[in-house]
Scaffold this active site. Sequence first.
Site, short mmCIF file in Angstrom:
data_model
loop_
_atom_site.label_atom_id
_atom_site.label_comp_id
_atom_site.label_asym_id
_atom_site.label_seq_id
_atom_site.Cartn_x
_atom_site.Cartn_y
_atom_site.Cartn_z
N CYS A 1 -3.67 7.63 10.25
CA CYS A 1 -3.91 7.00 11.55
C CYS A 1 -3.48 7.91 12.69
O CYS A 1 -2.47 8.62 12.60
CB CYS A 1 -3.16 5.67 11.62
SG CYS A 1 -3.88 4.41 10.56
N ARG B 1 -2.37 10.66 4.11
CA ARG B 1 -1.16 11.50 3.98
C ARG B 1 -0.95 11.97 2.55
O ARG B 1 0.03 12.65 2.26
CB ARG B 1 0.09 10.69 4.38
CG ARG B 1 -0.01 9.86 5.63
CD ARG B 1 -0.14 10.66 6.88
NE ARG B 1 1.00 11.50 7.14
CZ ARG B 1 0.94 12.57 7.96
NH1 ARG B 1 -0.18 12.92 8.53
NH2 ARG B 1 2.02 13.29 8.16
N VAL C 1 9.76 6.04 16.38
CA VAL C 1 9.28 6.74 15.17
C VAL C 1 8.05 7.59 15.48
O VAL C 1 7.98 8.76 15.06
CB VAL C 1 8.99 5.73 14.03
CG1 VAL C 1 8.53 6.46 12.78
CG2 VAL C 1 10.24 4.90 13.73
N LYS D 1 0.84 -1.22 0.00
CA LYS D 1 0.00 0.00 0.00
C LYS D 1 0.86 1.25 0.00
O LYS D 1 0.59 2.21 -0.74
CB LYS D 1 -0.90 -0.02 1.24
CG LYS D 1 -1.46 1.32 1.65
CD LYS D 1 -2.29 1.25 2.90
CE LYS D 1 -1.59 1.58 4.20
NZ LYS D 1 -1.16 2.96 4.43
N ASN D 2 1.93 1.23 0.83
CA ASN D 2 2.71 2.46 1.00
C ASN D 2 3.68 2.71 -0.16
O ASN D 2 4.37 3.73 -0.18
CB ASN D 2 3.46 2.44 2.34
CG ASN D 2 2.48 2.57 3.49
OD1 ASN D 2 1.32 2.92 3.29
ND2 ASN D 2 2.94 2.28 4.70
#
Length: 445
Positions: free
Chosen positions: A122, A98, A333, A27-28
């Site tokens: 998220c 995003r 992160v 997906k990313n």
Amino acid sequence: MSDANLNVYRIRGHRPLRGGIRAQAAKNAVTKQLVASLLTAEPCRLRDVPDITEIDVVLDMLTEIGATYDRRDDGSVDLATPRIASTAISERYSGVNRIPILLIAPLLHRAGMARVPVVGGCNIGERPIDFHVDLLRKMGAEIDEDDDGYTARADRLRGTVLALPYPSVGATENAIFAACLAEGTTVINNAAVEPEIVDTVLFLQKMGALIQIDTDRKIVIEGVEELHGAHHDPVRDRIEVASFAMASVATEGRLRIEGADQAAMITFLNILRKIGGGFEVDAGGITFFRAREALKPIHIETDVHPGFMTDWQQPMVTLLTQAHGVSVVHETVYEKRFGYTSTLNAMGANITLTNDCLGGKACRFTDRNFPHSAIVQGATALAGRQIEIPDLRAGFAYLLAALIADGETTIFGTRFIERGYVNVPERLASVGADIDVPSRQAAVA
Ligand code: EPZ
């Protein structure tokens, strides 16, 4: 069928997962490659695009801009944006994901202006976009910010030397999109080099871009006058692979994942082996199983690539509830990515959070009062109950908890899972999980 029945999975635990599944494309990576296609007026083809809601949302956004696409029966998506019909992304995409901030550079290249709404995604931390705005300004964009979004203008972006304050995935991608067609050379120091970014670089290279990935996470891009259409087979989803791998180890099953890529998962595989998971790599995939009856505890720190991914953290913490002894997980992160642990505790886990950096190194969250380290005392039995998913990756952690829990777990809010994972109930059922989706049964009836 009541609304409460929508987005629900019911799982009865203790069924080992056995068999094989195929890894979906990441997906990313795919969402960013859909954006990259805007950098040319010519048609592009992405193969094996996962049928997940996040992709649908991005395709809808691109359609607003003027893209047309065709989802073919073989899973590929053909798309083209011969002309920019609108330089504004509507506010209905505000806070959704995003992607809007990544649309600014392609729109500036194609039309000299862009209007995008505020970004979301998220709820796992503050997730500011200051790096994105700064780098676009350094490359010559004028950007006005207001409460609802960003308005950008530039006749032509200019290459420059950038130093990211942190190796942000999105900011690195933004800088690459801005630099490909900019005048002159752009250097991105302290860039992120996640496999999904490298895969998007491969797609851009096929499109005609000149991008060099140097040592020490430095990326150098020589701007070119134009890019052209290309075909690309996106990298497999190493978050999905790790999630199913952990489910296989947790349930003492044996799952072969077609397409799992060892090179992208070295850190994960080492950690899995150390705690007692096993794996065998073959030419087309990896088979995951339990190598030790009693899992061992471990100390993990999440980090940018090639470190242990933050997106592997949630199912790993769930798995560590089954390890014998004390595990420590330091999340470096995101500052707020342990919210899901209270539900695991309600199911019987023993997880304590602390604001301290429990690791070999201090991180950006030292002395900032974020509960970003977890102490997991195992092994604890988990008991099925009704739970509600707060975000995508926590969603798989809850699935995993349900798969190893005693009794039945009802999981609400599964739309989060469907944002990022293809047909999870069907695929889990196909390898032996006892899972059903009440709303789908009602729809069939
Ligand atoms: C990407 O988010 C992924 N999302 C995330 O996956 C992933 O967790 C993350 O990278 C890290 O690997 C997508 O690719 C769509 P970042 P991104 O910019 O790009 C801070 C999932 O579940 N930061 O690398 O938004 C930020 O707050 C998602 O699939 C700034 O401070 O992540 C964070 O602490 C969740 N200012 C850190 O950097 C900025 O301008 C890393 O964020 C940008 C980022």
